[in-house]
Design an enzyme around this catalytic site. Structure first.
Site, PDB file in Angstrom:
ATOM      1  N   ALA A 263       0.794  -1.235   0.000  1.00 48.39           N
ATOM      2  CA  ALA A 263       0.000   0.000   0.000  1.00 48.39           C
ATOM      3  C   ALA A 263       0.818   1.272   0.000  1.00 48.39           C
ATOM      4  O   ALA A 263       0.288   2.356   0.254  1.00 48.39           O
ATOM      5  CB  ALA A 263      -0.945   0.004   1.204  1.00 48.39           C
TER       6      ALA A 263
ATOM      7  N   TYR B 273       3.939 -14.764 -12.730  1.00 47.37           N
ATOM      8  CA  TYR B 273       2.874 -13.822 -12.382  1.00 47.37           C
ATOM      9  C   TYR B 273       1.524 -14.353 -12.858  1.00 47.37           C
ATOM     10  O   TYR B 273       0.552 -14.371 -12.095  1.00 47.37           O
ATOM     11  CB  TYR B 273       3.167 -12.464 -13.009  1.00 47.37           C
ATOM     12  CG  TYR B 273       2.152 -11.392 -12.694  1.00 47.37           C
ATOM     13  CD1 TYR B 273       2.261 -10.635 -11.533  1.00 47.37           C
ATOM     14  CD2 TYR B 273       1.096 -11.124 -13.560  1.00 47.37           C
ATOM     15  CE1 TYR B 273       1.341  -9.636 -11.236  1.00 47.37           C
ATOM     16  CE2 TYR B 273       0.170 -10.137 -13.284  1.00 47.37           C
ATOM     17  CZ  TYR B 273       0.293  -9.392 -12.121  1.00 47.37           C
ATOM     18  OH  TYR B 273      -0.634  -8.408 -11.840  1.00 47.37           O
TER      19      TYR B 273
ATOM     20  N   ALA C 169       0.646 -17.424 -13.494  1.00 49.33           N
ATOM     21  CA  ALA C 169       0.291 -18.614 -12.724  1.00 49.33           C
ATOM     22  C   ALA C 169      -0.240 -18.250 -11.345  1.00 49.33           C
ATOM     23  O   ALA C 169      -1.231 -18.822 -10.873  1.00 49.33           O
ATOM     24  CB  ALA C 169       1.509 -19.530 -12.599  1.00 49.33           C
TER      25      ALA C 169
ATOM     26  N   LYS D  19      -1.621 -15.380 -10.372  1.00 50.64           N
ATOM     27  CA  LYS D  19      -2.895 -14.670 -10.405  1.00 50.64           C
ATOM     28  C   LYS D  19      -4.055 -15.619 -10.712  1.00 50.64           C
ATOM     29  O   LYS D  19      -5.173 -15.432 -10.212  1.00 50.64           O
ATOM     30  CB  LYS D  19      -2.834 -13.521 -11.406  1.00 50.64           C
ATOM     31  CG  LYS D  19      -1.876 -12.408 -10.990  1.00 50.64           C
ATOM     32  CD  LYS D  19      -2.163 -11.901  -9.593  1.00 50.64           C
ATOM     33  CE  LYS D  19      -1.234 -10.764  -9.182  1.00 50.64           C
ATOM     34  NZ  LYS D  19      -1.523 -10.242  -7.828  1.00 50.64           N
TER      35      LYS D  19
ATOM     36  N   ILE E  76      -3.906  -0.349 -15.696  1.00 52.19           N
ATOM     37  CA  ILE E  76      -4.203   0.709 -14.731  1.00 52.19           C
ATOM     38  C   ILE E  76      -3.047   1.704 -14.684  1.00 52.19           C
ATOM     39  O   ILE E  76      -1.869   1.322 -14.712  1.00 52.19           O
ATOM     40  CB  ILE E  76      -4.448   0.119 -13.320  1.00 52.19           C
ATOM     41  CG1 ILE E  76      -5.533  -0.970 -13.374  1.00 52.19           C
ATOM     42  CG2 ILE E  76      -4.840   1.229 -12.346  1.00 52.19           C
ATOM     43  CD1 ILE E  76      -6.893  -0.502 -13.859  1.00 52.19           C
TER      44      ILE E  76
END
Length: 249
Positions: free
Chosen positions: A12, A150, A152, A154, A183
């Protein structure tokens, strides 16, 4: 102790994770931020007015458990967990090193499981009908050859979310995931600076723009709210329509 529920958001210090924290605060949560970037997460927490900014490597199981212990000791039990921290580590498929694969797996999947299990136990033991949101990706459904680990992980997050939702439903703990498309975060800086790369992104995005981190944060906050009280085990794709497209313009 304040009656406002506590949310923990991992990864974050910036980008999507920070946007999730902002949206959750607007939803009425007191928020704790964590990130591997010690200076960045402290600065983000101070700027946001969050409860704390804690340093944690989500690939280190001892650090994950210690971080959650600290949150509970300092502020109380967690009512919402957002597993946002993740890494990609791109490389050529034919020479992709197992060490890199294991590192991505450790942060993106094993760390998610450890945090979920730890927080879920707290929720059950305290009778909290809480919410857990995991950050998946459109790459749970479509793949990029240079980020095999990555992709795999997700996909694994999507299935882990379903399994956890079924296991925790009897406790009225909801577990969902969000799958972002392209994004506008720090990770897209290189694409933003390359007109040809941006043209390719837009060509496969029906809404003809990249998304903003806030648009992910607001969906996460919705899933943590009572407005989503009958939603569990789902992955919501926030991708401008990309997954529904079977061709490029």
């Amino acid at each position: 102790m304040s009656e406002q529920p506590i949310a923990l958001v991992t990864g974050a210090a910036q980008g999507i994770g920070l946007a999730c924290a902002k949206s959750l605060m607007e939803e009425g949560y007191r928020v704790v931020l964590s990130d591997i970037n010690a200076d960045g997460v402290l600065k983000a927490a101070e700027g946001l007015g969050a409860l704390a900014g804690l340093t944690c490597d989500m690939g280190d199981l001892d650090q994950v458990n210690a971080m959650i212990d600290q949150v509970e000791a300092d502020f109380g039990p967690i009512s919402a967990l957002v597993n946002n921290a993740g890494i990609a580590m791109p490389g050529d498929f034919l020479t992709y090193e197992l060490e890199a694969f294991d590192k991505v797996l450790g942060v993106n999947l094993r760390g998610v499981f450890v945090a979920m299990q730890r927080v879920a136990n707290t929720m059950v033991n305290n009778g909290i009908e809480g919410a857990i949101v995991n950050m998946s990706s459109i790459n749970a459904q479509v793949a990029i050859p240079s980020i095999p680990a990555y992709c795999a992980t997700k996909g694994g997050v999507m299935q882990l979310t379903k399994a956890a939702a079924l296991a925790l439903a009897k406790h009225n703990i909801r577990v969902n995931a969000v799958g972002p498309g392209s994004i506008n975060t720090e990770m897209m800086a290189g694409v933003n600076a390359n007109p040809e790369a941006m043209k390719m992104v837009i060509s496969r995005t029906p809404l003809q723009r990249v998304g903003e981190a806030r648009e992910i944060g607001d969906v996460v906050a919705f899933l943590c709210s009572k407005k989503a009280s009958y939603v569990t085990g789902e992955t919501i794709y926030v991708d401008g329509g990309r997954l529904g497209m079977n061709y490029t313009c």
